[in-house]
Scaffold this motif. Structure first.
Motif, mmCIF file in Angstrom:
data_model
loop_
_atom_site.group_PDB
_atom_site.id
_atom_site.type_symbol
_atom_site.label_atom_id
_atom_site.label_comp_id
_atom_site.label_asym_id
_atom_site.label_seq_id
_atom_site.Cartn_x
_atom_site.Cartn_y
_atom_site.Cartn_z
ATOM 1 N N TYR A 27 46.833 70.930 39.359
ATOM 2 C CA TYR A 27 46.505 70.402 40.462
ATOM 3 C C TYR A 27 46.593 68.683 40.480
ATOM 4 C CZ TYR A 27 44.750 74.676 42.188
ATOM 5 O OH TYR A 27 44.742 75.913 42.713
ATOM 6 N N SER A 28 46.095 68.259 39.261
ATOM 7 C CA SER A 28 46.313 66.788 39.163
ATOM 8 C C SER A 28 47.487 66.368 38.967
ATOM 9 C CB SER A 28 45.349 66.240 37.820
ATOM 10 O OG SER A 28 45.860 67.045 36.760
ATOM 11 N N THR A 31 48.870 66.324 42.598
ATOM 12 C CA THR A 31 48.323 65.168 43.297
ATOM 13 C C THR A 31 48.772 63.813 42.985
ATOM 14 O OG1 THR A 31 46.288 66.455 43.380
ATOM 15 C CG2 THR A 31 45.861 64.250 43.987
ATOM 16 N N CYS A 103 40.431 65.692 40.874
ATOM 17 C CA CYS A 103 41.069 66.668 40.100
ATOM 18 C C CYS A 103 41.068 66.489 38.758
ATOM 19 C CB CYS A 103 42.692 66.834 40.513
ATOM 20 S SG CYS A 103 42.742 67.547 42.328
#
Length: 113
Positions: A27-28, A31, A103
């Motif tokens: 997720y990070s 992002t 995140c």
């Protein structure tokens, strides 16, 4: 519009490959890719807006780089339109920065459990 489709495709590919290799903090990573794309578009839109403020640079108003053209398109060019796209891009970049930090914090908390 073309820029959004290209960014969406890149994000989908990055997410697919990160899940496929078994990355834990995807997720990070996704992002961060979005944040880099947003900062790049902000820089291009800023350059386009500031160049539109110099009347001697062009014979009227024009888009100064291809990335800004992908984002803005060919609709009703004006200094106000260029500024509104630039302002929106700055807000999106700040939002993505906060989302990225959230995140990273959440993934660190989850990894400690």
């Amino acid at each position: 519009m073309l820029f959004l489709m290209m960014a969406g495709l890149v994000v989908a590919l990055v997410l697919f490959f990160l899940k496929r290799i078994g990355a834990r903090n995807y997720y990070s990573a996704v992002t961060l890719v979005l944040l880099f794309a947003s900062v790049l578009s902000t820089v291009c839109l800023a350059q386009n807006y500031t160049e539109s403020l110099i009347p001697a640079a062009n014979d009227g108003i024009a888009i100064s780089n291809s990335l800004a053209y992908w984002i803005i398109g060919e609709d009703r060019w004006s200094r106000e339109l260029f500024k509104s796209y630039f302002d929106g891009s700055v807000y999106v970049s700040l939002l993505l920065l906060l989302l990225y930090l959230g995140c990273v914090i959440q993934e660190k908390r989850h990894a400690q459990r």
